[in-house]
Motif scaffolding. Structure first.
Motif, PDB file in Angstrom:
ATOM      1  N   UNK A 134      25.172  50.214  44.130  1.00 42.06           N
ATOM      2  CA  UNK A 134      25.247  48.759  44.275  1.00 42.06           C
ATOM      3  C   UNK A 134      25.485  48.064  42.935  1.00 42.06           C
ATOM      4  N   UNK A 135      24.871  48.567  41.879  1.00 40.78           N
ATOM      5  CA  UNK A 135      24.895  47.859  40.604  1.00 40.78           C
ATOM      6  C   UNK A 135      26.041  48.266  39.679  1.00 40.78           C
ATOM      7  N   UNK A 136      26.674  49.385  39.964  1.00 32.60           N
ATOM      8  CA  UNK A 136      27.663  49.911  39.030  1.00 32.60           C
ATOM      9  C   UNK A 136      28.859  48.976  38.864  1.00 32.60           C
ATOM     10  N   UNK A 137      29.185  48.205  39.905  1.00 29.17           N
ATOM     11  CA  UNK A 137      30.361  47.331  39.841  1.00 29.17           C
ATOM     12  C   UNK A 137      30.157  46.218  38.830  1.00 29.17           C
ATOM     13  N   UNK A 138      28.955  45.696  38.761  1.00 24.79           N
ATOM     14  CA  UNK A 138      28.637  44.692  37.746  1.00 24.79           C
ATOM     15  C   UNK A 138      28.736  45.286  36.351  1.00 24.79           C
ATOM     16  N   UNK A 139      28.265  46.513  36.201  1.00 31.46           N
ATOM     17  CA  UNK A 139      28.332  47.178  34.899  1.00 31.46           C
ATOM     18  C   UNK A 139      29.779  47.428  34.488  1.00 31.46           C
ATOM     19  N   UNK A 140      30.597  47.851  35.446  1.00 26.83           N
ATOM     20  CA  UNK A 140      32.014  48.107  35.151  1.00 26.83           C
ATOM     21  C   UNK A 140      32.703  46.826  34.688  1.00 26.83           C
ATOM     22  N   UNK A 141      32.427  45.717  35.349  1.00 23.02           N
ATOM     23  CA  UNK A 141      33.048  44.450  34.947  1.00 23.02           C
ATOM     24  C   UNK A 141      32.564  44.008  33.567  1.00 23.02           C
ATOM     25  N   UNK A 142      31.299  44.281  33.266  1.00 20.59           N
ATOM     26  CA  UNK A 142      30.779  43.935  31.939  1.00 20.59           C
ATOM     27  C   UNK A 142      31.463  44.760  30.854  1.00 20.59           C
ATOM     28  N   UNK A 143      31.644  46.046  31.101  1.00 19.81           N
ATOM     29  CA  UNK A 143      32.328  46.905  30.125  1.00 19.81           C
ATOM     30  C   UNK A 143      33.782  46.475  29.960  1.00 19.81           C
ATOM     31  N   UNK A 144      34.430  46.122  31.077  1.00 20.00           N
ATOM     32  CA  UNK A 144      35.812  45.633  30.997  1.00 20.00           C
ATOM     33  C   UNK A 144      35.892  44.312  30.248  1.00 20.00           C
ATOM     34  N   UNK A 145      34.854  43.487  30.365  1.00 18.85           N
ATOM     35  CA  UNK A 145      34.816  42.234  29.614  1.00 18.85           C
ATOM     36  C   UNK A 145      34.718  42.517  28.120  1.00 18.85           C
ATOM     37  N   UNK A 146      33.865  43.479  27.751  1.00 17.27           N
ATOM     38  CA  UNK A 146      33.746  43.842  26.337  1.00 17.27           C
ATOM     39  C   UNK A 146      35.070  44.379  25.787  1.00 17.27           C
ATOM     40  N   UNK A 147      35.821  45.077  26.650  1.00 20.95           N
ATOM     41  CA  UNK A 147      37.122  45.613  26.245  1.00 20.95           C
ATOM     42  C   UNK A 147      38.240  44.588  26.388  1.00 20.95           C
ATOM     43  N   UNK A 148      37.883  43.383  26.880  1.00 21.58           N
ATOM     44  CA  UNK A 148      38.853  42.309  27.095  1.00 21.58           C
ATOM     45  C   UNK A 148      39.993  42.767  28.006  1.00 21.58           C
ATOM     46  N   UNK A 149      39.610  43.483  29.080  1.00 22.26           N
ATOM     47  CA  UNK A 149      40.599  43.987  30.019  1.00 22.26           C
ATOM     48  C   UNK A 149      40.744  43.023  31.192  1.00 22.26           C
ATOM     49  N   UNK A 150      41.971  42.687  31.577  1.00 16.09           N
ATOM     50  CA  UNK A 150      42.176  41.800  32.732  1.00 16.09           C
ATOM     51  C   UNK A 150      41.825  42.456  34.066  1.00 16.09           C
ATOM     52  N   UNK A 151      41.560  43.753  34.063  1.00 21.38           N
ATOM     53  CA  UNK A 151      41.212  44.462  35.296  1.00 21.38           C
ATOM     54  C   UNK A 151      39.918  43.910  35.889  1.00 21.38           C
ATOM     55  N   UNK A 152      39.074  43.317  35.048  1.00 21.26           N
ATOM     56  CA  UNK A 152      37.803  42.770  35.544  1.00 21.26           C
ATOM     57  C   UNK A 152      38.014  41.642  36.547  1.00 21.26           C
ATOM     58  N   UNK A 153      39.229  41.083  36.598  1.00 22.69           N
ATOM     59  CA  UNK A 153      39.538  40.000  37.525  1.00 22.69           C
ATOM     60  C   UNK A 153      40.168  40.503  38.824  1.00 22.69           C
ATOM     61  N   UNK A 154      40.250  41.821  38.982  1.00 18.07           N
ATOM     62  CA  UNK A 154      40.807  42.396  40.201  1.00 18.07           C
ATOM     63  C   UNK A 154      39.973  41.965  41.407  1.00 18.07           C
ATOM     64  N   UNK A 155      40.606  41.458  42.469  1.00 17.14           N
ATOM     65  CA  UNK A 155      39.844  40.944  43.622  1.00 17.14           C
ATOM     66  C   UNK A 155      38.931  41.982  44.274  1.00 17.14           C
ATOM     67  N   UNK A 156      39.381  43.225  44.348  1.00 13.56           N
ATOM     68  CA  UNK A 156      38.544  44.266  44.954  1.00 13.56           C
ATOM     69  C   UNK A 156      37.299  44.503  44.114  1.00 13.56           C
ATOM     70  N   UNK A 157      37.476  44.574  42.805  1.00 15.27           N
ATOM     71  CA  UNK A 157      36.349  44.780  41.897  1.00 15.27           C
ATOM     72  C   UNK A 157      35.389  43.591  41.943  1.00 15.27           C
ATOM     73  N   UNK A 158      35.942  42.391  42.010  1.00 20.29           N
ATOM     74  CA  UNK A 158      35.109  41.190  42.097  1.00 20.29           C
ATOM     75  C   UNK A 158      34.306  41.191  43.396  1.00 20.29           C
ATOM     76  N   UNK A 159      34.949  41.567  44.500  1.00 20.18           N
ATOM     77  CA  UNK A 159      34.254  41.605  45.789  1.00 20.18           C
ATOM     78  C   UNK A 159      33.139  42.641  45.789  1.00 20.18           C
TER      79      UNK A 159
END
Length: 334
Positions: free
Chosen positions: A235-260
């Motif tokens: 359940x929590x890993x998706x939030x962690x993945x988006x946080x790591x992508x934010x630190x890497x300044x990756x636009x993948x963090x805005x992917x709708x599937x990942x956000x959902x």
């Protein structure tokens, strides 16, 4: 998909996450209600689960409000919602780990007295630390609009804060990382201890009373001990993945599937706990089924009881008519 750093939250994502919030709200409420209704189920582990459910209940409500509104500025309701969700979410981490620590001491160390004595410490840490962190963050204007960088419409650490990454760690992420490590270790140790105890007990079974051993309870407990850390991480890993992508300044963090998936993961903990500790717990499940059947039976009997007088009256009317007809025929014969 996004304008600058802002992640667009689509209507479909809102609907899915709001549904997840509703499930978590209902699940947390059911855990709390079963604890209140049935006094004989008020064990210390279930009491700790109730405290966790209070945190998950607050998280579900605050996240639902944030997802429904999808904030776009540092408004007052944004700050309030962000503060409540920050406190509740961090408290949920602490109570989840507290339950694992309690079970470890109770089962592995075989000391209920020590485990029960830690309940006060759990309260001080699981409520106190999140409260201090949240109050400090609000006082320093660190909570506010975050452009859904690591959220789904709700407010968290303000995007304008120059040290926002540090505050993201302090208000959630660092405790999330620690839970990833602590929960699997503790539950593996508990499972190992139980397995060793079962092996040792099996050596004495031939000289014990000749009765078939019941494996249902132990197997279900073993499944729960396996699922608790796994479900938490899933359940929590998706939030962690988006946080790591934010630190890497990756636009993948805005992917709708990942956000959902992030929105579902952050809001579904209460529902997951309800499934494991209410629906998958046979004594409580049986009581719920009995209560539901009793209520449905009562509802079914109500219209029947309303119809009975009418049927009796109708019967009385017909018998009266029959008596009148027989009397009239008798008089005619005379």
């Amino acid at each position: 998909m996004a304008s600058g750093n802002e992640t667009v939250v689509y209507l479909s994502e809102q609907v899915v996450v709001l549904f997840s919030c509703a499930l978590s709200f209902l699940g947390s409420s059911l855990i709390i209600l079963t604890y209140i209704i049935w006094a004989d189920l008020r064990t210390t582990p279930r009491k700790l689960l109730v405290y966790l459910s209070v945190s998950d209940w607050l998280s579900a409500v605050s996240y639902a409000f944030g997802v429904w509104k999808v904030f776009h500025s540092d408004s007052l309701d944004c700050v309030i919602q962000g503060a409540i969700s920050t406190f509740a979410n961090t408290s949920s981490f602490f109570w989840t780990v507290a339950i694992a620590v309690y079970l470890y001491i109770f089962i592995v160390r075989s000391s209920q007295r020590v485990a029960d004595s830690l309940v006060l410490v759990f309260h001080l840490v699981s409520w106190g630390v999140p409260l201090v962190i949240t109050v400090t963050a609000v006082s320093l204007n660190k909570i506010g609009y975050d452009a859904s960088e690591v959220s789904v419409g709700w407010c968290w650490v303000s995007i304008r804060a120059p040290d926002r990454y540090l505050w993201m760690l302090l208000t959630g992420k660092i405790w999330e990382f620690l839970a990833y490590i602590t929960l699997p270790v503790l539950y593996i140790l508990i499972k190992r201890h139980i397995h060793i105890a079962h092996v040792a007990l099996s050596e004495y079974r031939p000289i014990l009373a000749n009765r078939p051993p019941s494996h249902a309870f132990s197997s279900m407990a073993d499944v729960k001990l396996t699922l608790i850390p796994i479900i938490f991480i899933i359940l929590r890993i998706w939030s962690t993945v988006r946080f790591i992508l934010l630190l890497a300044d990756s636009p993948v963090r805005q992917n709708p599937v990942l956000v959902t998936m992030h929105g579902i993961g952050n809001t579904l903990q209460g529902a997951a706990n309800c499934i494991m500790f209410v629906l998958f717990t046979k004594p409580i499940r049986n009581r719920l089924c009995t209560a539901l059947c009793h209520c449905s039976k009562c509802r079914a009997e109500v219209p029947l009881s309303h119809n009975v007088p009418h049927r009796l009256l109708a019967g009385q009317d017909s018998s009266t008519h029959r008596e009148e007809d027989s009397n009239s025929r008798t008089q005619a014969d005379r």
